[in-house]
Scaffold this active site. Sequence first.
Site, PDB file in Angstrom:
ATOM      1  N   SER A 104       0.835  -1.200   0.000  1.00  0.00           N
ATOM      2  CA  SER A 104       0.000   0.000   0.000  1.00  0.00           C
ATOM      3  C   SER A 104       0.877   1.261   0.000  1.00  0.00           C
ATOM      4  O   SER A 104       1.828   1.342  -0.775  1.00  0.00           O
ATOM      5  CB  SER A 104      -0.969  -0.039   1.188  1.00  0.00           C
ATOM      6  OG  SER A 104      -2.007   0.894   1.037  1.00  0.00           O
ATOM      7  N   ASP A 155      -9.410  -4.640  -5.907  1.00  0.00           N
ATOM      8  CA  ASP A 155      -8.741  -3.996  -4.769  1.00  0.00           C
ATOM      9  C   ASP A 155      -9.693  -3.072  -4.003  1.00  0.00           C
ATOM     10  O   ASP A 155      -9.753  -3.083  -2.778  1.00  0.00           O
ATOM     11  CB  ASP A 155      -7.530  -3.202  -5.272  1.00  0.00           C
ATOM     12  CG  ASP A 155      -6.697  -2.629  -4.161  1.00  0.00           C
ATOM     13  OD1 ASP A 155      -5.738  -3.298  -3.732  1.00  0.00           O
ATOM     14  OD2 ASP A 155      -7.005  -1.500  -3.699  1.00  0.00           O
ATOM     15  N   HIS A 161      -8.207  -4.871  -1.066  1.00  0.00           N
ATOM     16  CA  HIS A 161      -6.990  -4.170  -0.653  1.00  0.00           C
ATOM     17  C   HIS A 161      -6.490  -4.612   0.718  1.00  0.00           C
ATOM     18  O   HIS A 161      -5.288  -4.723   0.939  1.00  0.00           O
ATOM     19  CB  HIS A 161      -7.229  -2.663  -0.651  1.00  0.00           C
ATOM     20  CG  HIS A 161      -5.987  -1.872  -0.361  1.00  0.00           C
ATOM     21  ND1 HIS A 161      -4.947  -1.749  -1.269  1.00  0.00           N
ATOM     22  CD2 HIS A 161      -5.594  -1.182   0.748  1.00  0.00           C
ATOM     23  CE1 HIS A 161      -3.981  -1.012  -0.742  1.00  0.00           C
ATOM     24  NE2 HIS A 161      -4.341  -0.658   0.478  1.00  0.00           N
TER      25      HIS A 161
END
Length: 256
Positions: A66, A182, A237
Amino acid sequence: MTGSGSMEMISRRIQEKHPGTKVYNVNRFESWSSLETMWHQVLEIGQDVANISSQYPDGINLIGYSQGGLVARGIVQTFPNVSVSTFISLSSPQAGQYGAGFLHVVFPGLVKESAYELFYSRVGQHTSVGNYWKDPYHQSLYETYSVYLPFINNHIKSAKSDDFKANLLRLKRLVLIGGPDDNVITPWQSSQFGYYGVNDTVIEMYNQEIYVNDSIGLRTLDKSGRLHVVTVPGVNHFSWHVNVSIVDDYLLQYLD
Protein backbone atom coordinates in the site's frame (compact mmCIF):
# COMPACT_ATOMS: atom_id res chain seq x y z
CA MET A 1 -3.07 3.64 9.23
CA THR A 2 -1.87 0.20 10.31
CA GLY A 3 1.55 -0.86 11.56
CA SER A 4 4.24 -3.50 11.37
CA GLY A 5 1.96 -6.04 13.04
CA SER A 6 -0.08 -6.26 9.86
CA MET A 7 3.01 -7.52 8.01
CA GLU A 8 3.86 -10.27 10.48
CA MET A 9 2.16 -12.98 8.43
CA ILE A 10 4.34 -12.23 5.42
CA SER A 11 7.41 -12.16 7.65
CA ARG A 12 6.60 -15.53 9.24
CA ARG A 13 5.73 -17.17 5.93
CA ILE A 14 8.97 -16.11 4.28
CA GLN A 15 10.92 -17.56 7.19
CA GLU A 16 8.91 -20.80 7.05
CA LYS A 17 9.51 -21.25 3.33
CA HIS A 18 13.06 -19.87 3.30
CA PRO A 19 14.57 -21.06 6.61
CA GLY A 20 17.41 -18.91 7.83
CA THR A 21 16.28 -15.79 5.97
CA LYS A 22 16.55 -12.68 8.11
CA VAL A 23 13.42 -10.54 7.84
CA TYR A 24 13.24 -6.96 9.08
CA ASN A 25 9.74 -5.56 9.64
CA VAL A 26 9.95 -1.77 9.89
CA ASN A 27 7.79 -0.35 12.67
CA ARG A 28 8.05 3.37 11.96
CA PHE A 29 5.13 5.67 11.14
CA GLU A 30 2.39 3.43 12.44
CA SER A 31 -1.25 4.51 12.81
CA TRP A 32 -1.76 8.28 12.61
CA SER A 33 1.93 8.97 12.08
CA SER A 34 1.52 7.30 8.66
CA LEU A 35 0.06 10.64 7.60
CA GLU A 36 3.40 12.37 7.99
CA THR A 37 4.87 13.56 4.70
CA MET A 38 6.21 11.05 2.22
CA TRP A 39 9.67 12.61 2.02
CA HIS A 40 9.99 12.50 5.80
CA GLN A 41 9.05 8.82 5.80
CA VAL A 42 11.39 8.05 2.90
CA LEU A 43 14.36 9.68 4.63
CA GLU A 44 13.69 8.17 8.07
CA ILE A 45 12.85 4.61 6.97
CA GLY A 46 15.47 4.87 4.24
CA GLN A 47 18.17 5.30 6.85
CA ASP A 48 16.96 2.12 8.56
CA VAL A 49 17.02 0.27 5.24
CA ALA A 50 20.47 1.64 4.46
CA ASN A 51 21.79 0.33 7.79
CA ILE A 52 20.29 -3.09 7.03
CA SER A 53 21.56 -3.07 3.46
CA SER A 54 25.11 -2.34 4.60
CA GLN A 55 25.18 -5.79 6.22
CA TYR A 56 24.22 -7.48 2.93
CA PRO A 57 26.36 -6.07 0.10
CA ASP A 58 25.01 -8.65 -2.36
CA GLY A 59 21.59 -7.04 -2.09
CA ILE A 60 18.36 -7.30 -0.14
CA ASN A 61 14.73 -7.92 -1.05
CA LEU A 62 12.39 -5.03 -0.29
CA ILE A 63 8.60 -5.49 0.01
CA GLY A 64 6.24 -2.55 0.40
CA TYR A 65 2.47 -2.79 0.82
CA SER A 66 0.00 0.00 0.00
CA GLN A 67 1.44 3.41 0.93
CA GLY A 68 4.52 1.54 2.14
CA GLY A 69 5.24 0.47 -1.43
CA LEU A 70 5.40 4.09 -2.52
CA VAL A 71 7.67 4.91 0.41
CA ALA A 72 9.85 1.93 -0.50
CA ARG A 73 10.21 3.05 -4.11
CA GLY A 74 11.21 6.49 -2.89
CA ILE A 75 13.94 4.82 -0.82
CA VAL A 76 15.21 2.79 -3.79
CA GLN A 77 15.37 5.91 -5.95
CA THR A 78 16.81 8.24 -3.30
CA PHE A 79 19.46 6.17 -1.49
CA PRO A 80 22.40 5.17 -3.73
CA ASN A 81 23.93 3.22 -0.83
CA VAL A 82 20.91 0.92 -0.52
CA SER A 83 21.53 -2.26 -2.51
CA VAL A 84 18.14 -3.75 -3.41
CA SER A 85 18.06 -6.80 -5.67
CA THR A 86 14.28 -7.25 -5.81
CA PHE A 87 11.63 -4.67 -5.00
CA ILE A 88 8.06 -5.95 -4.69
CA SER A 89 5.30 -3.35 -4.74
CA LEU A 90 2.17 -4.91 -3.26
CA SER A 91 -0.97 -2.95 -4.18
CA SER A 92 0.66 0.48 -3.98
CA PRO A 93 -0.48 3.73 -5.64
CA GLN A 94 2.63 4.04 -7.80
CA ALA A 95 0.94 6.32 -10.34
CA GLY A 96 -1.14 8.18 -7.80
CA GLN A 97 -4.54 7.96 -6.10
CA TYR A 98 -7.90 9.38 -7.09
CA GLY A 99 -10.47 7.51 -5.05
CA ALA A 100 -12.24 7.95 -1.75
CA GLY A 101 -12.13 4.31 -0.66
CA PHE A 102 -10.17 5.20 2.46
CA LEU A 103 -10.54 8.97 2.77
CA HIS A 104 -13.49 8.79 5.13
CA VAL A 105 -11.29 7.04 7.70
CA VAL A 106 -8.85 9.92 7.83
CA PHE A 107 -10.76 12.89 6.43
CA PRO A 108 -14.48 12.49 7.28
CA GLY A 109 -16.72 14.16 4.75
CA LEU A 110 -14.03 14.54 2.10
CA VAL A 111 -14.96 13.36 -1.40
CA LYS A 112 -12.62 12.84 -4.31
CA GLU A 113 -14.11 15.57 -6.49
CA SER A 114 -13.25 18.31 -4.00
CA ALA A 115 -10.28 16.72 -2.22
CA TYR A 116 -7.92 18.72 -4.43
CA GLU A 117 -8.94 21.86 -2.53
CA LEU A 118 -7.26 20.41 0.55
CA PHE A 119 -4.46 18.35 -0.94
CA TYR A 120 -3.27 20.94 -3.45
CA SER A 121 -2.38 23.47 -0.80
CA ARG A 122 0.61 23.96 1.46
CA VAL A 123 -1.39 22.51 4.35
CA GLY A 124 -2.54 19.49 2.33
CA GLN A 125 1.02 18.75 1.26
CA HIS A 126 1.86 18.17 4.91
CA THR A 127 -0.01 14.84 4.61
CA SER A 128 1.25 11.68 2.96
CA VAL A 129 -1.99 11.20 1.05
CA GLY A 130 -1.77 14.71 -0.34
CA ASN A 131 1.73 13.91 -1.60
CA TYR A 132 0.41 11.25 -4.02
CA TRP A 133 -3.12 12.50 -4.66
CA LYS A 134 -3.36 12.89 -8.43
CA ASP A 135 -6.60 14.51 -9.57
CA PRO A 136 -6.80 14.04 -13.36
CA TYR A 137 -9.05 17.10 -13.61
CA HIS A 138 -6.66 19.46 -11.83
CA GLN A 139 -3.26 18.58 -13.27
CA SER A 140 -1.92 22.11 -13.17
CA LEU A 141 -2.57 22.29 -9.42
CA TYR A 142 -0.99 18.85 -8.99
CA GLU A 143 2.13 20.05 -10.77
CA THR A 144 2.17 23.30 -8.79
CA TYR A 145 1.68 21.92 -5.31
CA SER A 146 2.57 18.22 -5.14
CA VAL A 147 6.03 17.81 -3.64
CA TYR A 148 6.51 14.04 -3.94
CA LEU A 149 4.89 11.96 -6.68
CA PRO A 150 5.60 14.15 -9.73
CA PHE A 151 9.24 14.30 -8.68
CA ILE A 152 9.97 10.61 -8.05
CA ASN A 153 8.06 9.85 -11.27
CA ASN A 154 10.25 12.44 -13.06
CA HIS A 155 7.12 14.13 -14.35
CA ILE A 156 8.72 17.30 -13.03
CA LYS A 157 12.47 17.44 -13.61
CA SER A 158 14.75 18.25 -10.71
CA ALA A 159 18.41 18.08 -9.78
CA LYS A 160 17.71 14.52 -8.57
CA SER A 161 15.96 13.28 -11.74
CA ASP A 162 18.96 11.46 -13.18
CA ASP A 163 19.69 9.83 -9.82
CA PHE A 164 16.06 8.74 -9.40
CA LYS A 165 16.24 6.87 -12.70
CA ALA A 166 19.75 5.48 -12.29
CA ASN A 167 19.01 4.14 -8.82
CA LEU A 168 15.82 2.36 -9.95
CA LEU A 169 17.73 0.80 -12.84
CA ARG A 170 20.09 -0.89 -10.38
CA LEU A 171 17.28 -3.30 -9.50
CA LYS A 172 17.60 -6.87 -10.64
CA ARG A 173 13.83 -7.23 -10.44
CA LEU A 174 10.83 -4.89 -10.06
CA VAL A 175 7.55 -6.65 -9.28
CA LEU A 176 4.25 -4.74 -9.49
CA ILE A 177 1.32 -6.60 -7.94
CA GLY A 178 -2.29 -5.39 -8.05
CA GLY A 179 -5.77 -6.44 -9.04
CA PRO A 180 -9.20 -5.31 -10.25
CA ASP A 181 -11.01 -6.09 -7.00
CA ASP A 182 -8.74 -4.00 -4.77
CA ASN A 183 -11.43 -1.33 -4.16
CA VAL A 184 -9.03 1.12 -2.48
CA ILE A 185 -6.18 1.90 -4.89
CA THR A 186 -7.98 3.95 -7.53
CA PRO A 187 -7.65 3.25 -10.33
CA TRP A 188 -6.37 -0.19 -9.37
CA GLN A 189 -4.02 -0.04 -12.37
CA SER A 190 -2.05 2.62 -10.48
CA SER A 191 -0.39 -0.31 -8.70
CA GLN A 192 1.12 -1.08 -12.13
CA PHE A 193 1.74 2.54 -13.21
CA GLY A 194 -1.51 2.79 -15.17
CA TYR A 195 -3.71 5.84 -14.59
CA TYR A 196 -6.65 7.91 -15.71
CA GLY A 197 -6.60 9.73 -19.00
CA VAL A 198 -9.60 11.75 -20.13
CA ASN A 199 -13.16 10.94 -19.07
CA ASP A 200 -12.05 8.52 -16.35
CA THR A 201 -10.72 6.04 -18.90
CA VAL A 202 -7.63 4.23 -17.70
CA ILE A 203 -4.45 4.24 -19.77
CA GLU A 204 -2.29 1.20 -19.10
CA MET A 205 1.33 1.62 -18.06
CA TYR A 206 2.69 0.74 -21.51
CA ASN A 207 0.96 3.79 -23.02
CA GLN A 208 1.81 6.15 -20.18
CA GLU A 209 4.36 8.91 -20.61
CA ILE A 210 6.42 7.53 -17.72
CA TYR A 211 6.90 4.26 -19.66
CA VAL A 212 7.05 5.54 -23.24
CA ASN A 213 9.66 8.17 -22.34
CA ASP A 214 11.42 5.77 -19.96
CA SER A 215 11.28 8.58 -17.40
CA ILE A 216 12.38 6.45 -14.44
CA GLY A 217 13.59 3.35 -16.30
CA LEU A 218 10.41 1.25 -16.49
CA ARG A 219 10.81 0.56 -20.22
CA THR A 220 14.47 -0.35 -19.79
CA LEU A 221 13.60 -2.71 -16.93
CA ASP A 222 10.83 -4.23 -19.05
CA LYS A 223 12.95 -4.73 -22.17
CA SER A 224 15.68 -6.36 -20.12
CA GLY A 225 13.25 -8.80 -18.49
CA ARG A 226 13.45 -7.22 -15.06
CA LEU A 227 9.91 -5.84 -14.84
CA HIS A 228 7.20 -8.24 -13.69
CA VAL A 229 3.56 -7.09 -13.80
CA VAL A 230 1.29 -9.39 -11.78
CA THR A 231 -2.51 -9.06 -11.82
CA VAL A 232 -4.50 -11.04 -9.25
CA PRO A 233 -8.32 -10.88 -9.31
CA GLY A 234 -10.55 -11.42 -6.31
CA VAL A 235 -8.34 -9.75 -3.69
CA ASN A 236 -9.53 -6.81 -1.60
CA HIS A 237 -6.99 -4.17 -0.65
CA PHE A 238 -7.01 -5.15 3.01
CA SER A 239 -6.30 -8.81 2.22
CA TRP A 240 -3.11 -8.70 0.15
CA HIS A 241 -0.76 -8.78 3.12
CA VAL A 242 -2.68 -11.27 5.27
CA ASN A 243 -3.45 -13.87 2.60
CA VAL A 244 -1.07 -16.83 2.75
CA SER A 245 -1.82 -17.86 -0.82
CA ILE A 246 -0.75 -14.41 -2.08
CA VAL A 247 2.62 -14.88 -0.38
CA ASP A 248 3.02 -18.46 -1.60
CA ASP A 249 1.85 -17.88 -5.17
CA TYR A 250 3.05 -14.37 -5.96
CA LEU A 251 5.81 -13.26 -3.60
CA LEU A 252 8.06 -16.19 -2.76
CA GLN A 253 9.02 -16.94 -6.37
CA TYR A 254 10.67 -13.55 -6.70
CA LEU A 255 12.74 -13.67 -3.52
CA ASP A 256 16.40 -14.57 -3.88
